[in-house]
Write a protein that holds these residues in place. Sequence first.
Motif: not given
Lengths: 360, 360
Positions: A25-41
């Motif tokens: 789902d596009p909404a889930f894929v968006g959450m995956m992107d946010e999760t990646k960014e926050a994990l980088k931090y």
Amino acid sequence: MGPGPSDVHPRILSAMARPTIGHLDPAFVGMMDETKEALKYAFQTENELTMPVSAPGSAGMETCFANLVEPGDKVVICINGVFGMRMQENVTRFGGEAIIVNDDWGTAVSVDKVEQALKDNADAKILAFVHAETSTGASSDAQALCKIAHENDCITIVDAVTSLGGSELRVDEWEIDAIYSGTQKCLSAMPGISPVSFNERALTKVRNRKTPVTSWFLDLNLVMGYWGEGAKRTYHHTAPVNTLYGLHESLVMLTDEGLENAWARHQSNHEILRDGLEAMGINFLVDKADRLPQLNAVFIPEGVDDAQVRATLLNDYNLEIGAGLGAYAGKVWRIGLMGHSSRKENITLCLAALKETLGK
Amino acid sequence: MGPGPSDVHPRILSAMARPTIGHLDPAFVGMMDETKEALKYAFQTENELTMPVSAPGSAGMETCFANLVEPGDKVVICINGVFGMRMQENVTRFGGEAIIVNDDWGTAVSVDKVEQALKDNADAKILAFVHAETSTGASSDAQALCKIAHENDCITIVDAVTSLGGSELRVDEWEIDAIYSGTQKCLSAMPGISPVSFNERALTKVRNRKTPVTSWFLDLNLVMGYWGEGAKRTYHHTAPVNTLYGLHESLVMLTDEGLENAWARHQSNHEILRDGLEAMGINFLVDKADRLPQLNAVFIPEGVDDAQVRATLLNDYNLEIGAGLGAYAGKVWRIGLMGHSSRKENITLCLAALKETLGK
């Protein structure tokens, strides 16, 4: 207050109960992107390949070894607790040759011994060590170990299961090549997924493999297709949707608190617990300089029944503390101050309950 | 109404949000025992080794192949969709030799072809097939395939990711030796763990291996120590505590409904959907005799824009249906009626929304 899973914050529990949506789902894929960014931090890295593996920390470990070790590779492994031994198991099963650097349980990995082992094994390809040993509460100098590894043409695999979010960890600055962690320690999310990060040096070794990765499930060449950039995502496996809701929420909370503030909170709470325990005559296993704030391994006082005290704490005070492992079974307790568990009320309860139970 | 994850029942979502307790807490260990018993019921087996692997269905698949395939083993693999191909990948990576029996996508596995392949390869050790192909909606005759395998001295590995809880599946009566499934299809729990079951015939092959299992995380010799009987439990990895709460709740609900009632509900709801779709002139990919009630693959009508219709359903009706895979990408839709998603209101909405969107 065991060695993990730590208490999960109500906000994160509540996130887990959100309706399960499709993993494409596009909404889930968006959450995956946010999760990646926050994990980088959280990892302090710009590594593009930073993501959670869809299985517990043990599988995060296996992701690193399955992808980086090829049959015949010499891997120098530092063992100063249970999780170093598990690294050895991984290397051997993937056909690598494990060169072991032993240090006493409860001490940090000796940088000098590692340097010697790398000089003695000039053809070694990988150095693997545990940054924060959950079995003993000892921290090792990841930056120094990575530096020596690179001077000897080795890449590094680092176990940061217990350090991520709880004590200083800087993947890029320290030049860690491959790292895995857990969610159920200082991130205070539920167990079941394992953040990993790989830099270009590590990925080059993966891309240049002569043999395929044994595990289809953990093969980064495939997993990367799923966790890659937005529209290009290729179905690999069904992501653990609700568990990712929880991780996402925990990373939002970590970002709100600020990573360095989280480290400082773990340290100051550790000091309060330490002072209280030492006032009771209870001593730490690990020397002060190498002590993890989030995992406090302390000697069980003489004449005290280990199992009985832990059962009393659990049954009468609703408080879990961890048993010792390996050579320290029955000899130490492991008191966790991880993530949401690292707060004043827990320390006060733990100290008071121990006093009552031990009759101090 | 995609091919999974299906809608998760509010009771199960709510169970997921219960406080995370220690994975060695006696209360948690008791819940593990109940989960094993309920899984035995769902699989219709008395196999002692019946448990959820702590990772998605792909890892359940890998648990079977990693433990049962040794280098050089000949494995007959039936391919009639995506997930048979994934079996082949597994076998090859573990050093086995894959003998492929191909059937057209959308048809059942041909028992006659399998019999011939087993006769042509008298030294084959394993027969592997997908009971319910999620990529096409075709069901295969697991009982007949297992019988032929045993007549030819092969053990069987069966993919039941989509069948468990949704259509007839009898592990002991059909003499399935090793089986894996998912939680996010007809059990309507969240994705992330994978129920498996192994009988004595399969475990004998595991115990008699000449080479160690490559994967430490999935090695049944170790996992069994953790999921074994009450007091003897040995720590292996940190269980996905909250995800197991969800699976436990879903199994309580399945037991309350009754397994055969659940199968009957999936069948009768499928018939309502089928009648509605056929009345619109939409045809099924799979012949009636081999059709899974829980996964309805139907041809996209001529001239219809696949992606646009699915986007409209998702955005305007909050309704997800699945795209086709492989050769059927852009040619079929996969409409799931799995677990909690298999109910009247969903069928009515889906049919009405399709009518509006297609202008029927």
